[in-house]
Design an enzyme around this catalytic site. Structure first.
Site, short mmCIF file in Angstrom:
data_model
loop_
_atom_site.label_atom_id
_atom_site.label_comp_id
_atom_site.label_asym_id
_atom_site.label_seq_id
_atom_site.Cartn_x
_atom_site.Cartn_y
_atom_site.Cartn_z
CG HIS A 91 96.85 109.53 37.06
ND1 HIS A 91 98.07 109.67 37.69
CD2 HIS A 91 96.44 108.26 37.35
CE1 HIS A 91 98.38 108.56 38.31
NE2 HIS A 91 97.40 107.68 38.14
CG ASP A 142 99.55 112.70 37.88
OD1 ASP A 142 98.35 113.03 38.07
OD2 ASP A 142 99.88 111.56 37.53
CB SER A 180 97.51 106.28 41.05
OG SER A 180 98.17 105.64 40.00
#
Length: 185
Positions: free
Chosen positions: A20, A49, A122
């Site tokens: 992402h 992911d 992230s």
């Protein structure tokens, strides 16, 4: 433009991050020590992911992936760049424990941690006390949704993708992870 954290996993400049973080990007740029390098997406694992990027710089730090699954109550440290460079260009760290050996819906490729994650974390490493990556930072619970469903705001409920998933992605692309460290740092 999107931004997130990644970490180097090979002498050749391979970087692990979240899918992402790079999703929808026409160009991938790697920022290191004030310099900007071109990055090329080598592999995407949309389901888990994860993404693997290759850049043409010589890394001075390579992160070993743990060859053991994280365990409940295991101390961890999360490193990354929450909120990008808004706070500062320095890496930020926070510590906590592994709260659960699975993620949402008993997702066995994830762990739950109580260390804080913010936007920009992230793709960052979740490290054990030996400096080995045990997971890749991925998400926190959606506060609004949990409040709507349960009437409370969630605290210290964040998630990482186990390093075994990242290891499989690397090996599937002929990248051999370095040996995990056995010394406590």
């Amino acid at each position: 433009a999107a931004s997130g954290t990644g970490f180097v996993v090979s002498k050749e400049g391979h970087i692990v991050t979240n899918h992402h973080v790079i999703e929808g990007c026409a160009k991938v740029k790697v920022h290191k020590d004030g310099d900007v390098y071109k990055g090329k997406v080598i592999a995407n694992d949309i389901l888990n992911d994860l993404a693997l990027i290759k850049s043409n710089f010589k890394p001075n730090v390579i992160f070993p992936l743990s060859d053991k699954n994280p365990s409940i109550l295991q101390p961890i440290v999360v490193a990354g760049f929450p909120f990008g460079n808004v706070l500062s260009t320095s890496v930020k760290v926070t510590q906590g424990i592994v709260s659960s050996e699975t993620g949402i819906g008993n997702n066995y490729s994830n762990i739950q941690i109580d260390a804080a994650l913010q936007p920009g974390n992230s793709g960052g490493p979740i490290l054990d006390k030996k400096g080995n990556v045990v997971a890749v930072a991925v998400a926190k619970l959606a506060m609004e949704k949990i409040y709507e469903d349960f009437g409370v705001f969630p605290e210290n409920t964040n998630f990482g993708i186990k390093s075994s998933v990242a290891r499989s992605m690397m090996e599937g692309n002929n990248i051999v992870p370095i040996e995990p460290s056995s010394e406590v740092i």
